[in-house]
Design an enzyme around this catalytic site. Structure first.
Site, mmCIF file in Angstrom:
data_model
loop_
_atom_site.group_PDB
_atom_site.id
_atom_site.type_symbol
_atom_site.label_atom_id
_atom_site.label_comp_id
_atom_site.label_asym_id
_atom_site.label_seq_id
_atom_site.Cartn_x
_atom_site.Cartn_y
_atom_site.Cartn_z
ATOM 1 N N HIS A 127 48.296 91.839 35.070
ATOM 2 C CA HIS A 127 47.229 91.056 35.456
ATOM 3 C C HIS A 127 46.727 91.678 37.086
ATOM 4 O O HIS A 127 46.262 90.685 37.792
ATOM 5 C CB HIS A 127 47.379 89.504 35.586
ATOM 6 C CG HIS A 127 47.276 88.630 34.580
ATOM 7 N ND1 HIS A 127 48.278 88.060 34.176
ATOM 8 C CD2 HIS A 127 46.633 89.037 33.109
ATOM 9 C CE1 HIS A 127 48.187 87.334 32.831
ATOM 10 N NE2 HIS A 127 47.262 87.989 32.467
ATOM 11 N N ARG B 62 53.668 82.988 24.377
ATOM 12 C CA ARG B 62 54.713 83.708 24.620
ATOM 13 C C ARG B 62 55.798 82.774 25.479
ATOM 14 O O ARG B 62 55.368 82.055 26.202
ATOM 15 C CB ARG B 62 54.206 84.915 25.859
ATOM 16 C CG ARG B 62 53.813 85.937 25.044
ATOM 17 C CD ARG B 62 53.089 87.108 25.765
ATOM 18 N NE ARG B 62 51.616 87.222 25.995
ATOM 19 C CZ ARG B 62 50.723 87.599 26.959
ATOM 20 N NH1 ARG B 62 51.490 88.092 28.085
ATOM 21 N NH2 ARG B 62 49.565 87.494 26.684
#
Ligand code: ADP
Length: 399
Positions: free
Chosen positions: A182, A243
């Protein structure tokens, strides 16, 4: 300059054509089911042209790029007269390893280095490389292309933050370390935050909370990433949509032995069936979890609590790492839209000078200061714009 921004996945390809003079998105779209059958949704955003949204054959990424160029330049759906108006292409690339600490103009040598990074991101990097090759095939070698990496921003982390406590040879010989992801988003929102605060980024300590389907937190000291919650892969850190986030590696051995799973099956559970979906049994989407919780589903409430608690703990950890924090930034799907989660994360951070303004926090999807006027630490909502960041890097490198 007009820049085509490409985010190629294994069977999908997202794109935006951005006019850098105005930073306006001229058109955007999504190719799906590449290599299966094919679908293209193309949305022109200027000139009052209609949306194209149909099944079309997309056997490979090359046909997808050709279809995108065709729509961008067509009389009916187009926003430019011909391909020659597209000055450059910027690609999102997931993993740049330790080779790339910033964006780079693509050359044969860079393509080779991208191949070398593939073992680190076996699902993502091959798709990114395919997207670059497809652009070269369709647009020719003369149109400059740039790679912008999710990992590059975090290359400034000090060794104490990126080294795992395993035998050091695994780092030296095999590249086992925290890379972080990110990065394009954290870089974009931190730069915007400094602009909004009217201060040089070099003088600011920031904590950026990218909270979407995948989530990561980043400590940014003086404009440089000094720690982040994702690691060697994007599996760790916070509990995410599906996740697991951090967990004790001993659990893998226990579960694999007990249920006869191999490592691929175990990782499939951790990547696709865990996180808030796994805990709640309801959904990976925070909207569904909050609805379910209101209707009395305690596990949905627990999943949201775990997420908020994880973000709060990391904010505390990163304030400690930087010896303070000037501003906390919320971004991405959850961070931009969910005032309840922003409030719950900030609740209990008063000790470090965080005071949210409930009225200012009642906002969605636009830049806003959401802390109270007397809050020592500013809190901001800043919608991320990875595509614009990629286009800006592309323009800067292509000139
Ligand atoms: P990605 O990581 O796939 O880029 P996004 O940043 O687009 O994800 O975030 C998608 C997630 O944002 C959804 O799964 C959902 O949990 C959350 N989200 C989107 N809109 C809202 C909303 N109005 N309220 C709460 N959560 C939202």
């Amino acid at each position: 300059m007009k820049v085509l921004v490409i985010n190629a996945g294994s069977s999908s390809l997202k794109y935006q054509l951005i006019d850098m003079e105005t930073e306006a998105v001229l058109a955007k779209g999504l190719c799906e089911r590449i290599g299966i059958d094919g679908h293209l949704k193309h949305t022109p955003l200027v000139g009052g042209k209609p949306v194209f949204n149909e099944d079309i054959a997309l056997p490979t990424h090359s046909e997808a790029i050709a279809a995108v160029i065709d729509k961008l330049t067509s009389a009916e759906y187009g926003v430019v007269a011909s391909m020659s108006e597209i000055d450059a292409v910027g690609h999102r690339v997931v993993h740049g390893g330790e080779k790339f600490a910033s964006s780079v103009r693509i050359t044969d040598e860079v393509m080779k280095a991208l191949e070398d990074c593939t073992p680190f991101a076996p699902l993502h990097n091959p798709a990114n490389i395919t997207g670059i090759n497809a652009c070269t095939a369709v647009m020719g070698k003369d149109v400059p292309q740039v790679a912008v990496f999710d990992t590059a921003f975090h290359q400034t982390m000090p060794a104490k933050a990126f080294t795992y406590a395993v035998p050091y040879e695994y780092y030296k010989n095999d590249g086992i370390r925290r890379y972080g992801f990110h990065g394009t988003s954290h870089r974009y929102v931190s730069a915007r935050c400094a602009e909004l605060m009217g201060k040089p980024i070099e003088e600011l300590k920031l904590i950026s909370c990218h909270m979407g389907n995948g989530s990561s937190i980043c400590a940014i000291d003086g404009g440089k990433s000094v720690d982040t919650s994702m690691g060697f892969t994007p599996l760790v850190g916070l509990p995410m949509g599906t996740r697991s986030g951090d967990l004790d590696a001993g659990i893998l051995q226990y579960l694999m032995n007990k249920y006869g799973m191999n490592i691929d099956e175990m990782l499939n559970v951790l990547n696709k069936k865990s996180g808030v979906l796994g805990v709640s049994g309801v959904s990976s989407d925070f909207r569904d979890l909050e609805d379910a919780h209101k209707k009395g589903n305690d596990r949905a409430g627990l999943a949201v609590d775990m997420f908020n608690y994880g973000v709060k703990k990391l904010i505390g950890a990163y304030a400690a790492a930087m010896n303070g924090v000037d501003a906390i930034i919320f971004t991405a799907g959850v961070g931009e839209n969910d005032k309840g989660i922003r409030a719950m994360v900030c609740d209990g951070l008063e000790y470090m000078g965080v005071k949210l303004d409930p009225a200012a926090n009642d906002v969605r999807g636009k830049e806003a200061v959401i802390s109270a006027a007397d809050s020592k630490v500013k809190v901001l909502l800043i919608p991320t714009n990875e595509e614009l960041m990629i286009a800006m890097d592309t323009e800067a490198l292509v000139g």
